[in-house]
Write a protein that holds these residues in place. Structure first.
Motif, mmCIF file in Angstrom:
data_model
loop_
_atom_site.group_PDB
_atom_site.id
_atom_site.type_symbol
_atom_site.label_atom_id
_atom_site.label_comp_id
_atom_site.label_asym_id
_atom_site.label_seq_id
_atom_site.Cartn_x
_atom_site.Cartn_y
_atom_site.Cartn_z
ATOM 1 N N GLU A 23 35.034 58.441 93.400
ATOM 2 C CA GLU A 23 34.587 57.784 94.635
ATOM 3 C C GLU A 23 33.073 57.598 94.706
ATOM 4 O OE1 GLU A 23 36.858 56.631 96.781
ATOM 5 O OE2 GLU A 23 38.435 57.464 95.503
ATOM 6 N N CYS A 24 32.334 58.405 93.966
ATOM 7 C CA CYS A 24 30.868 58.384 94.086
ATOM 8 C C CYS A 24 30.173 57.893 92.825
ATOM 9 C CB CYS A 24 30.358 59.781 94.443
ATOM 10 S SG CYS A 24 31.036 60.394 95.999
ATOM 11 N N ASP A 25 30.926 57.491 91.828
ATOM 12 C CA ASP A 25 30.391 56.886 90.596
ATOM 13 C C ASP A 25 29.538 57.801 89.736
ATOM 14 O OD1 ASP A 25 31.679 54.464 91.131
ATOM 15 O OD2 ASP A 25 30.023 53.795 92.391
ATOM 16 N N PHE A 26 29.681 59.106 89.853
ATOM 17 C CA PHE A 26 28.988 59.997 88.932
ATOM 18 C C PHE A 26 29.650 59.895 87.565
ATOM 19 C CE2 PHE A 26 27.506 61.905 92.869
ATOM 20 C CZ PHE A 26 26.190 62.191 92.551
ATOM 21 N N MET A 27 28.848 59.961 86.516
ATOM 22 C CA MET A 27 29.367 59.901 85.146
ATOM 23 C C MET A 27 29.976 61.233 84.733
ATOM 24 S SD MET A 27 26.102 57.908 83.518
ATOM 25 C CE MET A 27 26.649 58.117 81.845
ATOM 26 N N GLU A 28 29.296 62.320 85.100
ATOM 27 C CA GLU A 28 29.741 63.685 84.813
ATOM 28 C C GLU A 28 29.292 64.558 85.972
ATOM 29 O OE1 GLU A 28 28.891 65.391 80.877
ATOM 30 O OE2 GLU A 28 28.234 63.381 80.274
ATOM 31 N N VAL A 29 30.049 65.594 86.256
ATOM 32 C CA VAL A 29 29.671 66.560 87.295
ATOM 33 C C VAL A 29 30.060 67.952 86.822
ATOM 34 C CG1 VAL A 29 29.879 64.966 89.233
ATOM 35 C CG2 VAL A 29 31.861 66.322 88.549
ATOM 36 N N ARG A 30 29.383 68.926 87.373
ATOM 37 C CA ARG A 30 29.776 70.310 87.139
ATOM 38 C C ARG A 30 29.241 71.178 88.276
ATOM 39 N NH1 ARG A 30 26.352 73.980 84.187
ATOM 40 N NH2 ARG A 30 24.313 73.086 83.797
ATOM 41 N N LYS A 31 29.886 72.332 88.443
ATOM 42 C CA LYS A 31 29.487 73.277 89.479
ATOM 43 C C LYS A 31 28.685 74.397 88.830
ATOM 44 C CE LYS A 31 31.440 75.831 93.350
ATOM 45 N NZ LYS A 31 32.706 76.200 94.017
ATOM 46 N N LEU A 32 27.515 74.657 89.394
ATOM 47 C CA LEU A 32 26.654 75.723 88.886
ATOM 48 C C LEU A 32 27.128 77.076 89.413
ATOM 49 C CD1 LEU A 32 23.164 74.055 89.402
ATOM 50 C CD2 LEU A 32 24.573 74.083 87.330
ATOM 51 N N GLU A 33 26.647 78.135 88.798
ATOM 52 C CA GLU A 33 27.020 79.480 89.223
ATOM 53 C C GLU A 33 26.602 79.773 90.659
ATOM 54 O OE1 GLU A 33 26.108 82.705 86.586
ATOM 55 O OE2 GLU A 33 26.678 81.524 84.827
ATOM 56 N N ASP A 34 25.496 79.133 91.118
ATOM 57 C CA ASP A 34 25.041 79.375 92.494
ATOM 58 C C ASP A 34 25.845 78.572 93.518
ATOM 59 O OD1 ASP A 34 24.011 76.792 92.227
ATOM 60 O OD2 ASP A 34 21.914 77.405 92.303
ATOM 61 N N GLY A 35 26.858 77.826 93.058
ATOM 62 C CA GLY A 35 27.739 77.082 93.957
ATOM 63 C C GLY A 35 27.373 75.628 94.141
ATOM 64 N N ALA A 36 26.206 75.219 93.673
ATOM 65 C CA ALA A 36 25.767 73.831 93.827
ATOM 66 C C ALA A 36 26.480 72.938 92.814
ATOM 67 C CB ALA A 36 24.259 73.728 93.623
ATOM 68 N N TRP A 37 26.786 71.731 93.232
ATOM 69 C CA TRP A 37 27.333 70.720 92.332
ATOM 70 C C TRP A 37 26.192 69.853 91.834
ATOM 71 C CZ3 TRP A 37 32.188 70.071 90.463
ATOM 72 C CH2 TRP A 37 33.192 70.868 91.025
ATOM 73 N N ILE A 38 26.208 69.528 90.535
ATOM 74 C CA ILE A 38 25.221 68.615 89.973
ATOM 75 C C ILE A 38 25.962 67.501 89.244
ATOM 76 C CG2 ILE A 38 23.503 70.448 89.767
ATOM 77 C CD1 ILE A 38 23.892 70.343 86.717
#
Length: 113
Positions: A23-38
């Protein structure tokens, strides 16, 4: 400034990943250990690494690289939302909500961005 809005909405990690990719057109995403999504997001002239993605705001901090290899390196090695890219020779700018994490200067001593 970590967004836990996805958790507050009761979304599982798989649902968040699907939403960001489809839905947001990101090529790749992952969740960091601190809980943030990048995520990696293609812009007109750069590849950006968006840090702390939320359901409404696509980033709390965004790093824009001309060289996609540098963007992918930072994306794959970032450990926390507030990390600063170690390799940034092709960094074309950064966007943020509050304060800049780094300020680089040009040959005249003026801030680049």
């Amino acid at each position: 400034m970590l967004s836990n809005e996805f958790d507050q909405r009761g979304m599982s990690d798989d649902e968040v990943r699907s939403y960001l990719l489809n839905e947001c057109d990101f090529m790749e995403v992952r969740k960091l250990e601190d809980g943030a999504w990048i995520g990696l997001l293609k812009l007109a002239f750069t590849l950006s690494v968006c840090m702390d993605i939320g359901p409404i705001t696509p980033f709390a901090y965004r790093w824009c690289f001309k060289d996609p290899r540098e963007a992918r390196l930072f994306f794959s090695t970032a450990q926390a939302f507030d990390d600063i890219p170690a390799v940034r020779t092709s960094l074309k700018g950064h966007r943020y909500i509050s304060e800049p994490r780094i300020v680089e200067y040009d040959e005249l001593g003026l801030p680049k961005w």
